[in-house]
Motif scaffolding. Sequence first.
Motif, PDB file in Angstrom:
ATOM      1  N   LEU A 225       4.227   1.123  -8.672  1.00 23.03           N
ATOM      2  CA  LEU A 225       3.931   1.804  -7.412  1.00 23.03           C
ATOM      3  C   LEU A 225       3.791   0.817  -6.268  1.00 23.03           C
ATOM      4  O   LEU A 225       4.302   1.048  -5.159  1.00 23.03           O
ATOM      5  N   LEU A 226       3.098  -0.291  -6.504  1.00 22.03           N
ATOM      6  CA  LEU A 226       2.833  -1.243  -5.437  1.00 22.03           C
ATOM      7  C   LEU A 226       3.303  -2.655  -5.756  1.00 22.03           C
ATOM      8  O   LEU A 226       3.378  -3.487  -4.858  1.00 22.03           O
TER       9      LEU A 226
ATOM     10  N   THR B  37      -4.252  -6.154  -1.080  1.00 23.25           N
ATOM     11  CA  THR B  37      -3.707  -5.591   0.152  1.00 23.25           C
ATOM     12  C   THR B  37      -4.599  -5.912   1.346  1.00 23.25           C
ATOM     13  O   THR B  37      -5.800  -5.610   1.334  1.00 23.25           O
TER      14      THR B  37
ATOM     15  N   SER C 220       0.848  -1.191   0.000  1.00 25.27           N
ATOM     16  CA  SER C 220       0.000   0.000   0.000  1.00 25.27           C
ATOM     17  C   SER C 220       0.882   1.238   0.000  1.00 25.27           C
ATOM     18  O   SER C 220       2.049   1.195   0.375  1.00 25.27           O
ATOM     19  N   LEU C 221       0.290   2.346  -0.430  1.00 22.75           N
ATOM     20  CA  LEU C 221       0.962   3.630  -0.420  1.00 22.75           C
ATOM     21  C   LEU C 221      -0.070   4.640   0.049  1.00 22.75           C
ATOM     22  O   LEU C 221      -0.837   5.192  -0.730  1.00 22.75           O
TER      23      LEU C 221
END
Length: 295
Positions: free
Chosen positions: A165-166, A11, A2-3
Amino acid sequence: PSLGTLVTEQTPITLLGSDNGSGLAGIYYRFDNGTGWGIWRNYSGQFNLTEFASLQSVELEVYSIDFLGHTSTMTNMSIAIDASFPEVELALSGPWVIREESAENVTWINNDTAITLLGSNTTHIRYRTWNGSSWNNWTNFTNNISFAGVNNNTTVIVEFQGVGLLRSTFVHDRSFLFDPEAPIITWQIESPRILPWVNISTLVTLDSSDVGIGVASHRYRWSDGGNWSIWRNVSDPFPIMSLDGIHEGNWTLMSEACDSLGSCSSIQFDFTLDYTMPTLTLTIGGYTIVDWAYI
């Protein structure tokens, strides 16, 4: 992974509640998928958003209740879903050849081959290379990869990974057979010759070899200082008399050999053709004898 509130559909999401009085009786949550709020669900453990994988975001609403019926403030948040998977494609430009060797397709490259890594859904691509004897350190891809400077016929490898990104891809690798140089040409002028002098029966031998992918073509041409002849493929040793338009005087012969990757080398050498037979004059007592013959 996660971000912040950016998550993947896999997630794990955990809801935590506490109560200092009668105790926490339960936690309840629901989603709005863009068409309205769903039913309340009793939280029993971690959950994910696989059911919303086709969406870009959902709204999550949560509250808790104690054993006396007191409820907490409603908490609401927007969660963005990143369902994309990073991908990386390796592309070659410049000279490269795929051929079957030992029942396996292999790819040959050389000093002029450029290797590009193309990413999709990536923030960056990391890679490292094997030059036949050692690994380089991992680094981020910014410019074309080249094995220029490797000076032997060996197997080279590129390992690479796309980072999103993830998510990240697995580490992939591609191996190549590396050809470090153009073919080598050797030549020899057989007897009779007193270099640079030759005669029409003098044989010329041209040969070529390649440490890598192999010689694809070997040819030669000749010139008396004017225009060059057409190219002729090298086969067996050839006599000077086989050269079209040959005449007495100074000549240059050029030979060129190329491998299957288009890497070429050339040599040239000069020779002087003696086409005229020697003459003999017999003089006796100051008189020149003509029309004579030795018996």
